[in-house]
Design a protein around this motif. Structure first.
Motif, PDB file in Angstrom:
ATOM      1  N   SER A 164      -1.188   9.725  -9.303  1.00 14.54           N
ATOM      2  CA  SER A 164      -0.781   9.387 -10.655  1.00 14.54           C
ATOM      3  C   SER A 164       0.718   9.073 -10.689  1.00 14.54           C
ATOM      4  CB  SER A 164      -1.085  10.545 -11.606  1.00 14.54           C
ATOM      5  OG  SER A 164      -2.475  10.816 -11.634  1.00 14.54           O
ATOM      6  N   PRO A 165       1.184   8.417 -11.779  1.00 13.57           N
ATOM      7  CA  PRO A 165       2.609   8.052 -11.831  1.00 13.57           C
ATOM      8  C   PRO A 165       3.538   9.256 -11.731  1.00 13.57           C
ATOM      9  CG  PRO A 165       1.382   6.894 -13.537  1.00 13.57           C
ATOM     10  CD  PRO A 165       0.426   7.873 -12.930  1.00 13.57           C
ATOM     11  N   ASP A 166       3.121  10.393 -12.279  1.00 17.17           N
ATOM     12  CA  ASP A 166       4.012  11.557 -12.298  1.00 17.17           C
ATOM     13  C   ASP A 166       3.776  12.509 -11.136  1.00 17.17           C
ATOM     14  OD1 ASP A 166       5.281  10.723 -14.586  1.00 17.17           O
ATOM     15  OD2 ASP A 166       3.826  11.715 -15.904  1.00 17.17           O
ATOM     16  N   ASP A 167       2.844  12.162 -10.251  1.00 13.57           N
ATOM     17  CA  ASP A 167       2.586  13.024  -9.097  1.00 13.57           C
ATOM     18  C   ASP A 167       3.634  12.777  -8.022  1.00 13.57           C
ATOM     19  OD1 ASP A 167       0.386  14.080 -10.264  1.00 13.57           O
ATOM     20  OD2 ASP A 167      -1.072  12.878  -9.160  1.00 13.57           O
ATOM     21  N   THR A 168       4.278  13.813  -7.605  1.00  8.19           N
ATOM     22  CA  THR A 168       5.136  13.726  -6.431  1.00  8.19           C
ATOM     23  C   THR A 168       5.267  15.117  -5.853  1.00  8.19           C
ATOM     24  OG1 THR A 168       7.299  13.068  -5.568  1.00  8.19           O
ATOM     25  CG2 THR A 168       7.274  14.043  -7.771  1.00  8.19           C
ATOM     26  N   PHE A 169       5.317  15.199  -4.575  1.00  6.98           N
ATOM     27  CA  PHE A 169       5.325  16.486  -3.902  1.00  6.98           C
ATOM     28  C   PHE A 169       6.713  16.720  -3.339  1.00  6.98           C
ATOM     29  CE2 PHE A 169       0.958  14.749  -3.405  1.00  6.98           C
ATOM     30  CZ  PHE A 169       0.407  15.495  -4.433  1.00  6.98           C
ATOM     31  N   GLY A 170       7.239  17.895  -3.602  1.00  2.00           N
ATOM     32  CA  GLY A 170       8.615  18.165  -3.249  1.00  2.00           C
ATOM     33  C   GLY A 170       9.469  18.143  -4.502  1.00  2.00           C
ATOM     34  N   ALA A 209       0.858  -1.181   0.000  1.00  2.00           N
ATOM     35  CA  ALA A 209       0.000   0.000   0.000  1.00  2.00           C
ATOM     36  C   ALA A 209       0.894   1.231   0.000  1.00  2.00           C
ATOM     37  CB  ALA A 209      -0.916   0.000   1.221  1.00  2.00           C
ATOM     38  N   GLY A 210       0.960   1.912  -1.137  1.00  2.80           N
ATOM     39  CA  GLY A 210       1.807   3.091  -1.247  1.00  2.80           C
ATOM     40  C   GLY A 210       2.902   2.898  -2.258  1.00  2.80           C
ATOM     41  N   GLN A 228      -3.595   5.839  -9.069  1.00  2.92           N
ATOM     42  CA  GLN A 228      -4.867   6.515  -8.820  1.00  2.92           C
ATOM     43  C   GLN A 228      -5.895   5.553  -8.224  1.00  2.92           C
ATOM     44  OE1 GLN A 228      -5.314   8.229 -12.917  1.00  2.92           O
ATOM     45  NE2 GLN A 228      -5.446  10.185 -11.814  1.00  2.92           N
ATOM     46  N   THR A 229      -5.386   4.673  -7.362  1.00  6.70           N
ATOM     47  CA  THR A 229      -6.232   3.635  -6.783  1.00  6.70           C
ATOM     48  C   THR A 229      -5.882   3.454  -5.315  1.00  6.70           C
ATOM     49  OG1 THR A 229      -6.221   2.479  -8.908  1.00  6.70           O
ATOM     50  CG2 THR A 229      -7.035   1.256  -6.987  1.00  6.70           C
ATOM     51  N   GLU A 230      -6.879   3.614  -4.452  1.00  8.98           N
ATOM     52  CA  GLU A 230      -6.669   3.306  -3.041  1.00  8.98           C
ATOM     53  C   GLU A 230      -6.550   1.798  -2.863  1.00  8.98           C
ATOM     54  OE1 GLU A 230      -6.199   5.236  -0.534  1.00  8.98           O
ATOM     55  OE2 GLU A 230      -6.812   7.226  -1.269  1.00  8.98           O
ATOM     56  N   ALA A 231      -5.736   1.359  -1.941  1.00  7.47           N
ATOM     57  CA  ALA A 231      -5.592  -0.069  -1.693  1.00  7.47           C
ATOM     58  C   ALA A 231      -6.923  -0.652  -1.229  1.00  7.47           C
ATOM     59  CB  ALA A 231      -4.512  -0.311  -0.650  1.00  7.47           C
ATOM     60  N   PRO A 232      -7.354  -1.768  -1.802  1.00  8.20           N
ATOM     61  CA  PRO A 232      -8.607  -2.407  -1.379  1.00  8.20           C
ATOM     62  C   PRO A 232      -8.408  -3.188  -0.082  1.00  8.20           C
ATOM     63  CG  PRO A 232      -7.542  -3.734  -3.037  1.00  8.20           C
ATOM     64  CD  PRO A 232      -6.671  -2.516  -2.856  1.00  8.20           C
ATOM     65  N   ASP A 233      -9.414  -3.951   0.294  1.00  4.89           N
ATOM     66  CA  ASP A 233      -9.282  -4.876   1.413  1.00  4.89           C
ATOM     67  C   ASP A 233      -8.194  -5.892   1.061  1.00  4.89           C
ATOM     68  OD1 ASP A 233      -9.478  -6.656   3.461  1.00  4.89           O
ATOM     69  OD2 ASP A 233     -11.569  -7.217   3.110  1.00  4.89           O
ATOM     70  N   LEU A 234      -7.158  -5.950   1.857  1.00  2.51           N
ATOM     71  CA  LEU A 234      -5.994  -6.779   1.535  1.00  2.51           C
ATOM     72  C   LEU A 234      -5.987  -8.109   2.266  1.00  2.51           C
ATOM     73  CD1 LEU A 234      -3.314  -3.942   1.436  1.00  2.51           C
ATOM     74  CD2 LEU A 234      -4.570  -4.958  -0.468  1.00  2.51           C
ATOM     75  N   THR A 235      -7.134  -8.499   2.795  1.00  4.73           N
ATOM     76  CA  THR A 235      -7.265  -9.809   3.420  1.00  4.73           C
ATOM     77  C   THR A 235      -6.953 -10.894   2.390  1.00  4.73           C
ATOM     78  OG1 THR A 235      -8.978  -8.963   4.881  1.00  4.73           O
ATOM     79  CG2 THR A 235      -8.812 -11.360   4.672  1.00  4.73           C
ATOM     80  N   GLY A 236      -6.197 -11.875   2.793  1.00  5.60           N
ATOM     81  CA  GLY A 236      -5.865 -12.970   1.886  1.00  5.60           C
ATOM     82  C   GLY A 236      -4.449 -12.909   1.369  1.00  5.60           C
ATOM     83  N   TYR A 237      -3.780 -11.781   1.535  1.00  5.76           N
ATOM     84  CA  TYR A 237      -2.378 -11.694   1.142  1.00  5.76           C
ATOM     85  C   TYR A 237      -1.491 -12.283   2.243  1.00  5.76           C
ATOM     86  CZ  TYR A 237      -3.344  -8.901  -2.978  1.00  5.76           C
ATOM     87  OH  TYR A 237      -3.771  -8.477  -4.209  1.00  5.76           O
TER      88      TYR A 237
END
Length: 771
Positions: free
Chosen positions: A35-41, A6-7, A117-126
């Protein structure tokens, strides 16, 4: 294994790449909300040590990064029209956006799935979930009961910008504005640009008229503030531009977690910990975390043991880094107290602010820089020498160097009488080269003792015993000797330290007293609340002891107003709950200690110092600001020195132990009170190396340093410190044959350097990068 990350910042991507490289059978998926090109700093900074680890772990990533590096060795300090340069620091930086591009490409080449551009879903099962989702980690917040995070928001505002002005070094620009001190942190990250951070205390930010605009959408920058910054920093920027990238004012938040693990979940990078940007540590720490986590996962037989090994390996490193970062950020929060330092001292101070870079460390990195500082420091003295060996005057007393043997209770007297033990103990420390040797707390009455083994100065035999010690020191050494007078108060009538520190005596207890009827701990006696008449009697005991100390020939007298003993317990609101004129406000709590001070001052002609506890390490106790006012009150009464200790006032204290951990309190008192009133300030507490002593004194954080346990380990510590720095100090004639230590296996020749460097010199030499 099925691994979810996640991240998609540098830490998460680098872990994914390393784990996949170590075991191609892993199925690894990364979710990134931006997005792929988004970065702050703009730029990220790496030390040579970190780069060595990256090179070893993944040469493809390292080689791609290497082509992008801007390198520099120098730190430039621009202050009050001067520029000082310290070299040999060996850092590299690159564009944050390019770093992410390199890591994204590496992950794709290895077959790692990345969802942008996607929040991590429920990661149960990993099988493994790696939370690298930043300082505002959703994972950490969701499982806060397990991770137990603490988030400490600090007191400076900063804004992260970029500029097309390409710096040739790491730059500190210190701006003295009508609103107060502001500072620019700047460093190059490419052939085209530099990071440009403006930081200032919240109070300065408000006085300067900055505001936090409302209505900004995510990713938008504070253009109004940026326009003002262009004007404010015009002398630095010239015709160059300043760029924004989600740039807005914020306060740094220090994140700490009780644990980084929850089942098969683990925190990485800023999700687990943060460290202030002034030591360039955020991305560095995240990528080091990734290295360690991938290695532990590969080496261990289960996820559980791998995560335990990862935290065990990384936590000490992170804790050390956070401690250095905390020292650095607090230094910048308090930069206003150094505004009138000489530029030489200011430059040394800022470079050594984190305590990782020290006097000896700089002597290896840039000997010319340290030599220039030594020369400046020696301007009022006869010769250039290490700062700790310059003489100093405490009131009317000149001591030959800045080293003090701190008062240490020995619990070895009988009926308060100092004996042969005290003669050998204090005599050996004086023979060891210290400029000033202090007795333990010498008690002003029988019932004012801490234990039955404590010394006193309330009977003729006590005076005679102390005179014997004083005469030995004066006859055989150049050292001065001081006496510390005190009364145990509510902490009295306890066992010898080795039988149970602060524990009540099994038999033979005497009644204890204090400002209020509050026991030190549940097992200690409840003290009798002193009446005004009893307070007058104890004050007279202090006076009588001071008169005896003068007759015994002591050079200096210190009044013990620290560590929860009687005078200290009047100062703290946790131990003084009186409702008369001696309790309540700070002025009232100061009243009795100041009365005792005045009475002692009236009969003592020599230098008079006080030891204070600058914090109680407990909520509701003495604050930083109050400790400054306590020092000011004594300074206005004519004290010659303030010995700045902390704590030991309440049994529920939670001190933040660490190297030189009490020094920031001495630093503030010296720079707010000491220099203004001409009062010597003494730093004490976990100072154990001559490197630390030189660093603290040259930076102006203290005038002298008191060392306790260090002198128990090595009574000749000061002599040895001189020898190891190749400085000729006068050894006692019977010891002179040992003043030069031969090299191992040789009987003559130059002496080895035993303690040259704490953190290590740069392992790789880099030419300074220039555009």
């Amino acid at each position: 294994m099925r691994i979810a990350v996640a991240g998609g910042g540098a830490g998460g991507l680098y872990f994914a790449a390393l784990a996949k490289q170590l075991d191609p059978e892993h199925e690894i998926t990364v979710w990134e909300r931006n997005s792929p090109d988004d970065t702050f700093g703009f730029g990220v900074v790496f030390s040579d040590e970190t780069l060595g680890g990256i090179e070893h772990a993944d040469t493809a990533v390292f080689e791609a990064m290497r082509d992008e590096f801007a390198r520099w060795d120098d730190i430039d300090v621009h202050y009050r029209g001067t520029t000082f340069t310290s070299g040999g620091h060996g850092f590299a930086a690159m564009s944050r956006k390019r770093l992410l591009n390199i890591l994204q490409q590496r992950c794709r080449a290895l077959g790692i799935t990345i969802h942008f551009q996607t929040e991590a879903p429920d990661l149960t099962g990993y099988d493994l979930v790696v939370a690298a989702d930043g300082v505002n980690s959703t994972t950490r917040n969701t499982y806060a009961d397990t991770f137990q995070p603490t988030i400490e928001t600090r007191r400076c505002k900063y804004i992260w910008l970029g500029t097309d002005l390409v710096f040739d070094a790491f730059k500190f620009y210190v701006l003295d504005t009508p609103a107060g001190i502001m500072q620019v942190h700047g460093y190059p990250y490419s052939r085209d640009g530099s990071t440009f951070i403006l930081e200032m205390h919240d109070d300065v930010w408000e006085r300067a008229g900055f505001t936090a605009p409302t209505g900004l959408r995510p990713g938008e920058s504070d253009e109004v503030s940026i326009a003002r910054i262009r004007e404010l920093c015009a002398d630095i920027l010239g015709d160059h531009q300043v760029f924004a990238n989600n740039s807005k004012w914020t306060n740094f938040a220090t994140v700490r977690c009780a644990t980084w693990r929850h089942g098969n979940m683990v925190l990485l990078g800023d999700a687990a910990h943060t460290a202030h940007f002034s030591i360039g540590s955020g991305t560095k720490l995240a990528m080091e975390d990734a290295l360690a986590l991938a290695a532990c996962l590969h080496e261990k037989s289960s996820v559980d043991t791998a995560l335990a090994a990862y935290e065990a390996e990384r936590r000490p490193v992170v804790t050390s880094t956070q401690r250095a970062a905390q020292a650095s950020l607090e230094w910048f929060e308090n930069i206003g107290q150094y505004a009138d330092q000489d530029p030489h001292q200011f430059a040394f101070n800022i470079v050594t602010r984190s305590r990782r870079v020290t006097y000896d460390n700089l002597r290896l990195r840039d000997p010319e820089f340290v030599a220039s500082m030594d020369t400046w420091f020696a301007r009022d003295y006869e010769s250039v020498r290490p700062p700790m060996f310059q003489p100093f005057r405490i009131g009317s007393l000149e001591v030959p160097n800045r080293v003090i043997v701190s008062p240490m209770d020995m619990y070895s007297a009988v009926d308060g009488v100092p004996n042969d033990f005290h003669l050998v103990h204090l005599g050996s420390k004086a023979l060891g080269g210290a400029g000033l040797v202090m007795t333990e707390m010498v008690c002003v009455s029988e019932t004012g003792r801490i234990t039955p083994g404590c010394t006193g100065m309330y009977a003729p035999e006590h005076e005679a015993g102390w005179r014997r010690v004083v005469d030995f020191v004066h006859a055989n050494t150049p050292a001065k000797i001081g006496i510390q007078l005190g009364h145990s108060g509510r902490k009295g009538s306890t066992k010898l330290m080795w039988d149970g520190i602060d524990q009540p005596l099994p038999t033979g207890n005497w009644a204890v007293c204090g400002p209020s009827a509050l026991p030190y701990s549940p097992v200690n006696q409840t003290p009798r609340e002193l009446s005004v008449d009893e307070m007058a009697d104890i004050k007279a005991q202090f006076v009588a002891s001071a008169e005896a100390a003068a007759r015994a020939g002591f050079d200096l007298l210190e009044l013990h107003c620290a560590h929860g003993y009687l005078l200290s317990s009047f100062l703290s609101p946790l131990t003084n709950q009186r409702t008369d004129s001696y309790g309540g406000s700070l002025a009232n709590r100061l009243r009795y200690p100041l009365e005792v001070f005045d009475a002692v001052r009236a009969v003592w002609d020599g230098p008079l110092t006080v030891r204070i506890s600058a914090t109680d390490w407990c909520e509701g106790g003495i604050s930083d600001a109050e400790s400054v006012e306590i020092a000011r009150a004594f300074a206005e009464r004519g004290v010659d020195g303030v010995d700045v200790s902390t704590g030991q006032v309440v049994s529920t204290e939670k001190p933040a132990y660490g190297r030189s951990y009490q020094t920031p309190y001495a630093d503030r008192i010296r720079n707010e009170i000491g220099r203004k009133y001409g009062v010597a300030v003494i730093a004490v507490g976990a100072i154990s190396s001559y490197d630390d002593v030189n660093s603290l004194i040259l930076a102006g954080r203290a005038d002298l340093c008191a060392l306790g346990r260090t002198h128990l380990y090595d009574p000749q510590w000061t002599l040895h410190a001189a020898a190891e720095q190749d400085f000729a100090i006068a050894w006692p004639k019977p010891f002179a044959a040992g003043s030069r230590k031969p090299q191992s296996g040789r009987t003559d020749g130059p002496k080895p350097r035993l303690d040259l460097i704490r953190q290590g010199a740069p392992t790789t030499a880099h030419a300074r990068w220039r555009p």
